[in-house]
Design a protein around this motif. Structure first.
Motif, mmCIF file in Angstrom:
data_model
loop_
_atom_site.group_PDB
_atom_site.id
_atom_site.type_symbol
_atom_site.label_atom_id
_atom_site.label_comp_id
_atom_site.label_asym_id
_atom_site.label_seq_id
_atom_site.Cartn_x
_atom_site.Cartn_y
_atom_site.Cartn_z
ATOM 1 N N GLU A 75 1.276 -1.143 -0.005
ATOM 2 C CA GLU A 75 -0.049 0.356 0.159
ATOM 3 C C GLU A 75 0.758 1.472 -0.290
ATOM 4 O O GLU A 75 1.545 1.924 0.647
ATOM 5 N N LYS A 77 0.428 5.438 1.319
ATOM 6 C CA LYS A 77 -0.496 5.811 1.638
ATOM 7 C C LYS A 77 -0.082 7.327 1.826
ATOM 8 O O LYS A 77 0.802 7.692 1.768
ATOM 9 N N GLU A 97 -4.677 0.469 -6.933
ATOM 10 C CA GLU A 97 -6.190 0.790 -6.717
ATOM 11 C C GLU A 97 -6.450 1.575 -5.647
ATOM 12 O O GLU A 97 -6.123 1.357 -4.100
ATOM 13 N N GLU A 99 -8.467 2.710 -1.790
ATOM 14 C CA GLU A 99 -9.730 2.131 -1.704
ATOM 15 C C GLU A 99 -10.398 3.305 -1.210
ATOM 16 O O GLU A 99 -9.809 4.860 -1.294
ATOM 17 N N PRO A 100 -10.741 3.579 -0.448
ATOM 18 C CA PRO A 100 -12.355 5.048 0.053
ATOM 19 C C PRO A 100 -10.930 5.212 1.229
ATOM 20 O O PRO A 100 -9.967 5.097 1.659
ATOM 21 N N GLU A 102 -9.812 7.510 3.917
ATOM 22 C CA GLU A 102 -10.275 7.866 5.346
ATOM 23 C C GLU A 102 -9.910 9.296 6.275
ATOM 24 O O GLU A 102 -8.842 10.345 5.065
ATOM 25 N N THR A 146 -15.108 -8.562 7.023
ATOM 26 C CA THR A 146 -14.292 -9.628 6.353
ATOM 27 C C THR A 146 -13.348 -10.388 7.371
ATOM 28 O O THR A 146 -14.087 -10.344 8.167
ATOM 29 N N SER A 233 -12.877 6.091 8.780
ATOM 30 C CA SER A 233 -13.738 5.830 7.720
ATOM 31 C C SER A 233 -15.339 6.994 7.442
ATOM 32 O O SER A 233 -15.136 7.857 8.578
ATOM 33 N N THR A 252 -5.930 8.275 1.665
ATOM 34 C CA THR A 252 -6.293 7.103 0.682
ATOM 35 C C THR A 252 -5.034 6.119 -0.145
ATOM 36 O O THR A 252 -3.813 6.438 -0.136
ATOM 37 N N CYS A 254 -3.615 3.043 -1.446
ATOM 38 C CA CYS A 254 -3.778 3.101 -2.718
ATOM 39 C C CYS A 254 -3.019 1.756 -2.040
ATOM 40 O O CYS A 254 -1.605 1.711 -2.227
ATOM 41 N N VAL A 255 -3.345 0.621 -2.879
ATOM 42 C CA VAL A 255 -3.480 -0.921 -2.931
ATOM 43 C C VAL A 255 -2.622 -1.310 -4.090
ATOM 44 O O VAL A 255 -3.672 -0.887 -5.486
#
Length: 267
Positions: A75, A77, A97, A99-100, A102, A146, A233, A252, A254-255
């Motif tokens: 990831e 960040k 990709e 992710e939502p 934060e 999850t 969140s 955000t 990013c993975v």
């Protein structure tokens, strides 16, 4: 609280000079980036970078090759104040990709450490063994929907290390876990990180989240930390705002997965 001063302190203590958050991970400083590298169940990724428009694509490609050689998902960040301004778009072009987003929320420990009454029938159980970790992961799976398999392994490792910088607590309704949370701190910093706060659906809206924040704030005060920090969140951000937390910045995740194919990666 001076926003700019606290943000600068956050960047220095929790990004540039951070220590590994797991006994099986290490922090590496590789030129323009600070990254954490560990086993597959650890958090692997880039915590801080010092890149500009001219160097960003090259440095991104270097990190993709590095983690790719290890076979690691990782990831990057991306914080709202990071440069260049289009860092997120460059990462997307390299196969990451997003992710939502934060919200990085902070509060003074002293403002949160007051005793908060628990709902009737609820008691707090500090986690000190594998059975307690199972309770934490049970709540995690119910609250977030999850799998907690990798989290469980990491928590067991941290519990076994017993460094004094990590703690977990479960709110119990009799013998049933209904909420859980953990706190992780970096020694020598002014921040205590609040992580994993989750409550099963039937118990939401009854003050458990607030009670677990106050519980961890008292622990942070005993350890001498000044600030609480949460990557929040959209669900938890309004609760934290009502508790007096303020927005420091946004991040955000990013993975990049090992088999991802970037549309454009500069060599």
């Amino acid at each position: 609280m001076d926003h700019d001063d606290v943000l600068a302190l956050f960047d220095r203590q929790l990004r540039r000079d951070v220590r590994a958050d797991s006994v099986s991970a290490r922090v590496e400083r590789d030129g323009a980036v600070v990254r954490q590298v560990g086993e597959p169940h650890d958090w692997n990724g880039v915590l801080w970078s010092d890149v500009d428009e001219a160097s960003a694509d090259r440095v991104i490609a270097e990190q993709v090759r590095y983690f790719g050689a290890l076979g690691r998902e990782f990831e990057w960040k991306v914080y709202a104040h990071d440069r260049p301004a289009d860092l997120g778009k460059r990462l997307a072009a390299a196969g990451f990709e997003a992710e939502p987003e934060e919200a990085v929320m902070v509060a003074e420990v002293a403002d949160q450490a007051a005793e908060v009454a628990l709902p009737e029938g609820i008691h707090l159980r500090p986690v000190t063994d594998a059975a307690g970790v199972d309770l934490v992961t049970e709540v995690h799976e119910q609250a977030f929907g999850t799998s907690s398999a990798l989290l469980r392994r990491r928590l067991l490792e941290q519990l076994a290390a017993d460094t004094g910088t990590f703690s977990m607590v479960v709110a119990m309704d009799g013998d049933v876990p209904v909420s859980s949370a953990r706190m992780e701190v970096n020694e020598g910093t002014e921040f205590a990180g609040l992580w994993g706060g989750g409550t099963v659906a039937a118990w939401r809206g009854r003050g458990l989240y607030r009670a677990l924040v106050a519980h961890r704030a008292r622990l942070a005060a005993d350890l001498g930390h000044r600030y609480l920090q949460v990557d929040a969140s959209d669900d938890s951000r309004p609760i934290l705002q009502r508790l007096g937390f303020t927005l420091l910045t946004t991040t955000t995740p990013c993975v990049r997965r090992p088999d991802a194919q970037g549309r454009r990666v500069a060599g």
